[in-house]
Design a protein around this motif. Structure first.
Motif, PDB file in Angstrom:
ATOM      1  N   GLN A  23       0.811  -1.216   0.000  1.00 25.73           N
ATOM      2  CA  GLN A  23       0.000   0.000   0.000  1.00 25.73           C
ATOM      3  C   GLN A  23       0.854   1.281   0.000  1.00 25.73           C
ATOM      4  N   TYR A  24       2.175   1.120  -0.156  1.00 24.42           N
ATOM      5  CA  TYR A  24       3.100   2.250  -0.200  1.00 24.42           C
ATOM      6  C   TYR A  24       3.633   2.417  -1.619  1.00 24.42           C
ATOM      7  N   PRO A  25       4.176   3.584  -1.954  1.00 23.67           N
ATOM      8  CA  PRO A  25       4.836   3.735  -3.251  1.00 23.67           C
ATOM      9  C   PRO A  25       6.116   2.902  -3.297  1.00 23.67           C
ATOM     10  N   GLU A  26       6.463   2.441  -4.481  1.00 26.43           N
ATOM     11  CA  GLU A  26       7.635   1.580  -4.619  1.00 26.43           C
ATOM     12  C   GLU A  26       8.910   2.252  -4.124  1.00 26.43           C
ATOM     13  N   GLU A  27       9.004   3.566  -4.311  1.00 26.64           N
ATOM     14  CA  GLU A  27      10.235   4.248  -3.916  1.00 26.64           C
ATOM     15  C   GLU A  27      10.459   4.237  -2.408  1.00 26.64           C
ATOM     16  N   GLY A  28       9.440   3.899  -1.633  1.00 27.56           N
ATOM     17  CA  GLY A  28       9.610   3.827  -0.186  1.00 27.56           C
ATOM     18  C   GLY A  28      10.021   2.473   0.333  1.00 27.56           C
ATOM     19  N   VAL A  29      10.064   1.459  -0.541  1.00 23.56           N
ATOM     20  CA  VAL A  29      10.306   0.092  -0.088  1.00 23.56           C
ATOM     21  C   VAL A  29      11.713  -0.089   0.464  1.00 23.56           C
ATOM     22  N   LEU A  30      12.712   0.370  -0.263  1.00 26.97           N
ATOM     23  CA  LEU A  30      14.093   0.132   0.159  1.00 26.97           C
ATOM     24  C   LEU A  30      14.374   0.728   1.528  1.00 26.97           C
ATOM     25  N   GLU A  31      13.908   1.947   1.764  1.00 28.60           N
ATOM     26  CA  GLU A  31      14.143   2.578   3.059  1.00 28.60           C
ATOM     27  C   GLU A  31      13.407   1.831   4.171  1.00 28.60           C
ATOM     28  N   ALA A  32      12.209   1.350   3.879  1.00 31.74           N
ATOM     29  CA  ALA A  32      11.475   0.563   4.873  1.00 31.74           C
ATOM     30  C   ALA A  32      12.213  -0.729   5.190  1.00 31.74           C
ATOM     31  N   TRP A  33      12.731  -1.397   4.169  1.00 32.73           N
ATOM     32  CA  TRP A  33      13.529  -2.613   4.393  1.00 32.73           C
ATOM     33  C   TRP A  33      14.736  -2.306   5.283  1.00 32.73           C
ATOM     34  N   ARG A  34      15.411  -1.222   4.984  1.00 33.93           N
ATOM     35  CA  ARG A  34      16.607  -0.864   5.758  1.00 33.93           C
ATOM     36  C   ARG A  34      16.251  -0.596   7.221  1.00 33.93           C
ATOM     37  N   SER A  35      15.147   0.102   7.432  1.00 32.29           N
ATOM     38  CA  SER A  35      14.735   0.410   8.803  1.00 32.29           C
ATOM     39  C   SER A  35      14.406  -0.858   9.575  1.00 32.29           C
ATOM     40  N   MET A  36      13.661  -1.758   8.949  1.00 29.12           N
ATOM     41  CA  MET A  36      13.209  -2.953   9.651  1.00 29.12           C
ATOM     42  C   MET A  36      14.321  -3.969   9.902  1.00 29.12           C
ATOM     43  N   THR A  37      15.427  -3.864   9.174  1.00 29.31           N
ATOM     44  CA  THR A  37      16.539  -4.805   9.363  1.00 29.31           C
ATOM     45  C   THR A  37      17.769  -4.144   9.961  1.00 29.31           C
ATOM     46  N   ALA A  38      17.637  -2.902  10.410  1.00 29.96           N
ATOM     47  CA  ALA A  38      18.795  -2.134  10.876  1.00 29.96           C
ATOM     48  C   ALA A  38      19.477  -2.764  12.088  1.00 29.96           C
ATOM     49  N   THR A  39      18.733  -3.466  12.927  1.00 28.22           N
ATOM     50  CA  THR A  39      19.338  -4.068  14.120  1.00 28.22           C
ATOM     51  C   THR A  39      19.697  -5.535  13.905  1.00 28.22           C
ATOM     52  N   GLY A  40      19.634  -5.987  12.657  1.00 27.29           N
ATOM     53  CA  GLY A  40      20.041  -7.364  12.355  1.00 27.29           C
ATOM     54  C   GLY A  40      18.904  -8.350  12.206  1.00 27.29           C
ATOM     55  N   ALA A  41      17.684  -7.885  12.269  1.00 28.56           N
ATOM     56  CA  ALA A  41      16.542  -8.789  12.119  1.00 28.56           C
ATOM     57  C   ALA A  41      16.465  -9.350  10.712  1.00 28.56           C
ATOM     58  N   VAL A  42      15.937 -10.563  10.607  1.00 28.87           N
ATOM     59  CA  VAL A  42      15.564 -11.124   9.313  1.00 28.87           C
ATOM     60  C   VAL A  42      14.128 -10.695   9.035  1.00 28.87           C
ATOM     61  N   LEU A  43      13.912 -10.085   7.892  1.00 24.81           N
ATOM     62  CA  LEU A  43      12.597  -9.598   7.510  1.00 24.81           C
ATOM     63  C   LEU A  43      11.973 -10.534   6.495  1.00 24.81           C
ATOM     64  N   VAL A  44      10.733 -10.930   6.752  1.00 27.09           N
ATOM     65  CA  VAL A  44       9.936 -11.668   5.769  1.00 27.09           C
ATOM     66  C   VAL A  44       8.800 -10.741   5.373  1.00 27.09           C
ATOM     67  N   GLU A  45       8.859 -10.223   4.133  1.00 30.27           N
ATOM     68  CA  GLU A  45       7.935  -9.175   3.696  1.00 30.27           C
ATOM     69  C   GLU A  45       7.257  -9.580   2.405  1.00 30.27           C
ATOM     70  N   GLY A  46       5.924  -9.491   2.389  1.00 29.97           N
ATOM     71  CA  GLY A  46       5.236  -9.883   1.177  1.00 29.97           C
ATOM     72  C   GLY A  46       3.770  -9.539   1.186  1.00 29.97           C
ATOM     73  N   THR A  47       3.038 -10.243   0.345  1.00 29.31           N
ATOM     74  CA  THR A  47       1.614  -9.972   0.172  1.00 29.31           C
ATOM     75  C   THR A  47       0.889 -11.261  -0.185  1.00 29.31           C
ATOM     76  N   CYS A  48      -0.432 -11.244   0.014  1.00 28.86           N
ATOM     77  CA  CYS A  48      -1.233 -12.426  -0.303  1.00 28.86           C
ATOM     78  C   CYS A  48      -2.643 -11.995  -0.654  1.00 28.86           C
ATOM     79  N   ASP A  49      -3.429 -12.940  -1.148  1.00 33.29           N
ATOM     80  CA  ASP A  49      -4.826 -12.627  -1.413  1.00 33.29           C
ATOM     81  C   ASP A  49      -5.617 -12.636  -0.109  1.00 33.29           C
ATOM     82  N   GLU A  50      -6.894 -12.360  -0.210  1.00 33.17           N
ATOM     83  CA  GLU A  50      -7.702 -12.132   0.985  1.00 33.17           C
ATOM     84  C   GLU A  50      -7.813 -13.365   1.881  1.00 33.17           C
TER      85      GLU A  50
END
Length: 255
Positions: A116-143
């Motif tokens: 639900q965000y613009p594509e240009e915001g994805v990389l920064e969001a990824w960086r924020s969520m993994t900044a402390t070393g977390a593994v991020l599982v990010e995606g989408t699915c149907d209803e």
């Protein structure tokens, strides 16, 4: 700490994220078992906390019973509404966004959020969520969670892409196109790696039409993809679940 992000639609359903929860246990189970503080963040759980509750129950059953799940939402109304569920062991709900409310989790699950965000915001969001070393599982699915795709991201870099389907209802792999992660959905055009991946997967599916059931057809399709040179990861135990995982389809990459 001010939450980073914006309030999204927040729609969800029970069992919608069962497929990705199973993958999180498989992909990140050893990390969580080895962690001194086995913390998982469910980012953007939505209008109902049900998927966070289910994540905690599934990981407690399959990984370790003392694991904690903290659901984060930017919308304070949703956080307040979720508090009755926090009476369950090791399950909390707080206000927070991509900055993770200052937490240092082992794993972050963020589903149907960045779509639900613009594509240009994805990389920064990824960086924020993994900044402390977390593994991020990010995606989408149907209803209903029958068709899903997700990325595994570490240190802001996507490592793999997984396509996952409830096989009895999979008519054709082309349906994955509309559920690609935000970072890929606009790149599904000729000349781009993800387009070639989906086109090859569709051809393999059509070639492997058999009198057997959809599970056998999917496994034959994945084997054909590997035989044709696609770097398919994992093995038959995951394929039987309706999964296909490949290295992240970066620009300039070929099969």
């Amino acid at each position: 700490m001010k939450p980073v992000g914006a309030i999204t639609r927040g729609t969800t359903n029970p069992n919608r994220l069962r497929r990705v929860d199973n993958f999180v246990a498989y992909r990140c189970g050893d990390l969580l078992k080895a962690a001194s503080v086995p913390l998982v963040v469910d980012l953007g759980y939505g209008a109902s906390p049900v998927t966070a509750v289910e994540l905690r129950a599934r990981l407690a059953d399959t990984v370790r019973a003392d694991l904690t799940v903290i659901g984060l939402e930017i919308d304070p109304v949703r956080v307040t509404a979720a508090q009755p569920w926090a009476a369950a062991p090791r399950l909390q709900f707080r206000r927070g966004g991509f900055e993770l409310a200052g937490l240092s989790p082992v794993v972050v699950r963020a589903f149907n959020v960045l779509r639900q965000y613009p594509e240009e915001g994805v990389l920064e969001a990824w960086r924020s969520m993994t900044a402390t070393g977390a593994v991020l599982v990010e995606g989408t699915c149907d209803e209903l969670g029958r068709i899903a795709t997700w990325a595994v991201v570490e240190r802001g870099t996507p490592l793999t892409l997984t396509l996952s389907a409830r096989l009895p209802v999979l008519e054709h792999p082309a349906v994955f196109a509309e559920r690609l992660p935000k970072a890929l959905i606009h790149h599904n055009v000729p000349g781009h790696p993800v387009y070639e991946l989906l086109r090859s997967l569709g051809r393999a599916w059509e070639t492997e039409a058999t009198p057997f059931g959809p599970r056998q057809r999917w496994q034959a399709t994945v084997r054909r993809m590997r035989a044709e040179g696609w770097p398919v990861l994992d093995g038959p135990a995951r394929w039987r679940l309706g999964e296909l995982t490949v290295p992240w389809p970066a620009e300039g990459q070929t099969s």
